[in-house]
Enzyme design. Structure first.
Site, PDB file in Angstrom:
ATOM      1  N   HIS A 125       9.908  -8.369 -27.666  1.00  0.00           N
ATOM      2  CA  HIS A 125      10.223  -6.936 -27.714  1.00  0.00           C
ATOM      3  C   HIS A 125      10.683  -6.365 -26.384  1.00  0.00           C
ATOM      4  O   HIS A 125      11.053  -5.207 -26.314  1.00  0.00           O
ATOM      5  CB  HIS A 125       8.990  -6.141 -28.193  1.00  0.00           C
ATOM      6  CG  HIS A 125       7.916  -6.041 -27.144  1.00  0.00           C
ATOM      7  ND1 HIS A 125       7.035  -7.045 -26.912  1.00  0.00           N
ATOM      8  CD2 HIS A 125       7.617  -5.058 -26.267  1.00  0.00           C
ATOM      9  CE1 HIS A 125       6.208  -6.692 -25.940  1.00  0.00           C
ATOM     10  NE2 HIS A 125       6.545  -5.486 -25.518  1.00  0.00           N
TER      11      HIS A 125
HETATM   12  C1  UD1 Z   1       5.870  -0.194 -24.995  1.00  0.00           C
HETATM   13  C2  UD1 Z   1       5.550  -0.475 -23.523  1.00  0.00           C
HETATM   14  C3  UD1 Z   1       5.484  -1.977 -23.316  1.00  0.00           C
HETATM   15  C4  UD1 Z   1       4.504  -2.622 -24.287  1.00  0.00           C
HETATM   16  C5  UD1 Z   1       4.898  -2.251 -25.705  1.00  0.00           C
HETATM   17  C6  UD1 Z   1       3.948  -2.837 -26.719  1.00  0.00           C
HETATM   18  C7  UD1 Z   1       6.445   1.170 -21.920  1.00  0.00           C
HETATM   19  C8  UD1 Z   1       7.458   1.393 -20.880  1.00  0.00           C
HETATM   20  N1  UD1 Z   1       6.596   0.026 -22.640  1.00  0.00           N
HETATM   21  O1  UD1 Z   1       7.175  -0.700 -25.247  1.00  0.00           O
HETATM   22  O2  UD1 Z   1       5.038  -2.246 -22.002  1.00  0.00           O
HETATM   23  O3  UD1 Z   1       4.550  -4.019 -24.127  1.00  0.00           O
HETATM   24  O4  UD1 Z   1       4.904  -0.815 -25.812  1.00  0.00           O
HETATM   25  O5  UD1 Z   1       4.344  -2.553 -27.986  1.00  0.00           O
HETATM   26  O6  UD1 Z   1       5.548   1.972 -22.083  1.00  0.00           O
HETATM   27  N2  UD1 Z   1       8.773   2.709 -32.200  1.00  0.00           N
HETATM   28  C9  UD1 Z   1       8.466   2.895 -33.529  1.00  0.00           C
HETATM   29  N3  UD1 Z   1       7.188   3.129 -33.864  1.00  0.00           N
HETATM   30  C10 UD1 Z   1       6.186   3.214 -32.953  1.00  0.00           C
HETATM   31  C11 UD1 Z   1       6.517   3.042 -31.601  1.00  0.00           C
HETATM   32  C12 UD1 Z   1       7.798   2.782 -31.234  1.00  0.00           C
HETATM   33  O7  UD1 Z   1       9.330   2.822 -34.387  1.00  0.00           O
HETATM   34  O8  UD1 Z   1       5.026   3.423 -33.345  1.00  0.00           O
HETATM   35  C13 UD1 Z   1      10.163   2.402 -31.825  1.00  0.00           C
HETATM   36  C14 UD1 Z   1      10.909   3.645 -31.423  1.00  0.00           C
HETATM   37  O9  UD1 Z   1      12.177   3.566 -31.924  1.00  0.00           O
HETATM   38  C15 UD1 Z   1      10.950   3.567 -29.913  1.00  0.00           C
HETATM   39  C16 UD1 Z   1      10.941   2.057 -29.658  1.00  0.00           C
HETATM   40  O10 UD1 Z   1      10.166   1.509 -30.728  1.00  0.00           O
HETATM   41  O11 UD1 Z   1      12.067   4.195 -29.387  1.00  0.00           O
HETATM   42  C17 UD1 Z   1      10.328   1.681 -28.352  1.00  0.00           C
HETATM   43  O12 UD1 Z   1       9.022   2.276 -28.209  1.00  0.00           O
HETATM   44  P1  UD1 Z   1       8.454   2.657 -26.763  1.00  0.00           P
HETATM   45  O13 UD1 Z   1       7.058   3.149 -26.877  1.00  0.00           O
HETATM   46  O14 UD1 Z   1       9.412   3.502 -26.061  1.00  0.00           O
HETATM   47  O15 UD1 Z   1       8.428   1.269 -25.989  1.00  0.00           O
HETATM   48  P2  UD1 Z   1       8.038  -0.193 -26.504  1.00  0.00           P
HETATM   49  O16 UD1 Z   1       9.253  -1.020 -26.533  1.00  0.00           O
HETATM   50  O17 UD1 Z   1       7.170  -0.157 -27.723  1.00  0.00           O
END
Ligand code: UD1
Length: 362
Positions: free
Chosen positions: A201
């Site tokens: 991811h």
């Molecule tokens: C975040 C953390 C990363 C961790 C990961 C675990 C930061 C910078 N990154 O990355 O260190 O390893 O979480 O999962 O904080 N989304 C959903 N549903 C959710 C959450 C996210 O659909 O419940 C999608 C959204 O489109 C979002 C994307 O995933 O834009 C990324 O989510 P985000 O929290 O920004 O970062 P992660 O890649 O999950």
């Protein structure tokens, strides 16, 4: 004493759970849990609270997704209000996600003490958003709880005063130790005897469509030798949709929704090999003694490779294939468990904060 725990993203939940439990043994401590809402899907958040037997958060800031600046800013604005309203004596932040640095910054500016659980880890790669979060949080935290010697050494090298640094061990392993027997009971009888388990991811892997496709191609190749199970993170799923890479083109790989904690732990414990870019998975496989191939050029968790079963394959599909081959032919790397990864890190954190070990049990 009032302690506020801030969690926001999936890897925070299994780190906070044992610390909450440890403080429950001190009757003088009142605890508040704030969920920033960085992760909000049921299977990225709620199911973890349920399985880890955590009460629902006292406050949910509901920030959701956004750019890094938007997400961090929203957490700061909303969390400041919570701190002013709840007036904690100490705020504990976990890991390296945007919620961690955002909450730590709010506290420092308000003059509220902050403790960082999982401090001192460094990949020395400032292109990783998590590395920036780690560096900044550690500079402003008042108490730094490190999972391994390298973490304490990194902090000392950056000029953090020694009295702030506490080597306590790994809280994520506390949760693993407690939950592994429960997880094993959930194992499906239909699991293949041998299989590879995959999680990917990180932006560096999934935000580059050409590289993502190349990796999926290798996973498809591997799946002709041994089944490949791939629970897909929402970020990865979104990238696959955006780039119109159809999972159907790699149909021999078993794609699935993100798994709850217990189901994923059960699979890790039984996997023949794990292929990942996650930080926590490198640690969990080291504890479990399961071979782990990390698709990254560096790791902020070097003990997993110096002591544990982890091998960095970098951005090389060739190296990935070679290392998978070694495991499948019975030549996997054998590893050990780092010091203080013993299921009691959270007890040490609580004892350090309260100033004495707990005497009563919950
Ligand atoms: C975040 C953390 C990363 C961790 C990961 C675990 C930061 C910078 N990154 O990355 O260190 O390893 O979480 O999962 O904080 N989304 C959903 N549903 C959710 C959450 C996210 O659909 O419940 C999608 C959204 O489109 C979002 C994307 O995933 O834009 C990324 O989510 P985000 O929290 O920004 O970062 P992660 O890649 O999950």
């Amino acid at each position: 004493m009032k302690i506020c725990h801030v969690v926001g993203a999936r890897p925070n939940f299994m780190k906070a759970a044992p610390v909450l439990r440890a403080f429950r043994r001190y009757h003088t401590v009142e605890q508040v849990v704030v969920h920033t809402g960085q992760h909000y899907d049921f299977n990225m958040s709620d199911v973890f609270f349920q399985q880890l037997e955590m009460a629902p958060p006292d406050v949910n800031l509901q920030v959701g997704s956004g750019s890094h600046a938007q997400q961090t800013a929203q957490i700061m604005a909303r969390f400041e209000f919570t701190v002013l309203e709840r007036r904690p004596d100490l705020v504990l932040v976990y890991g390296d996600v945007n919620s961690t640095v955002a909450a730590a910054l709010v506290c420092t500016k308000l003059g509220v003490a902050v403790g960082h659980v999982e401090a001192g880890l460094r990949s020395f790669d400032r292109t990783m958003p998590e590395e920036i979060n780690r560096l900044l949080t550690d500079q402003i935290a008042d108490l730094l709880f490190t999972p391994s010697e390298d973490g304490s050494a990194n902090l000392a090298h950056e000029g953090v005063r020694p009295e702030k640094i506490h080597l306590v061990g790994n809280v994520m392993i506390d949760t693993l130790v407690r939950m592994l027997p429960v997880a094993r009971r959930r194992l499906s009888a239909e699991l293949p005897r041998r299989f590879a388990l995959v999680t990917l991811h990180r932006p560096s892997n999934v935000d580059d469509p050409a590289w993502l496709c190349e990796m999926l191609g290798v996973l498809a190749d591997i799946s002709h030798e041994t089944p490949v199970l791939f629970p897909v993170h929402p970020r990865t799923r979104q990238r696959l949709l955006e780039t119109r890479v159809s999972p159907a083109s790699f149909s021999s790989v078993q794609f699935m929704d993100p798994l709850p904690y217990l189901e994923f732990l059960a699979l890790q414990a039984r996997a023949t090999v794990v292929i990942t870019d996650s930080g926590g998975v490198q640690e969990e496989t080291t504890f479990l003694g399961v071979p782990c191939l990390t698709v990254r050029e560096n790791t902020e968790r070097p003990v997993t490779s110096t002591t544990g079963t982890n091998i960095l394959v970098g951005r090389s599909t060739q190296k990935l294939r070679i290392e998978v081959e070694k495991v499948l032919s019975g030549h996997a790397k054998i590893g050990g468990v780092p010091a203080l990864w013993d299921g009691h890190a959270a007890d040490r954190i609580a004892a350090t904060i309260v100033g004495r070990p707990a005497v009563s049990s919950v």
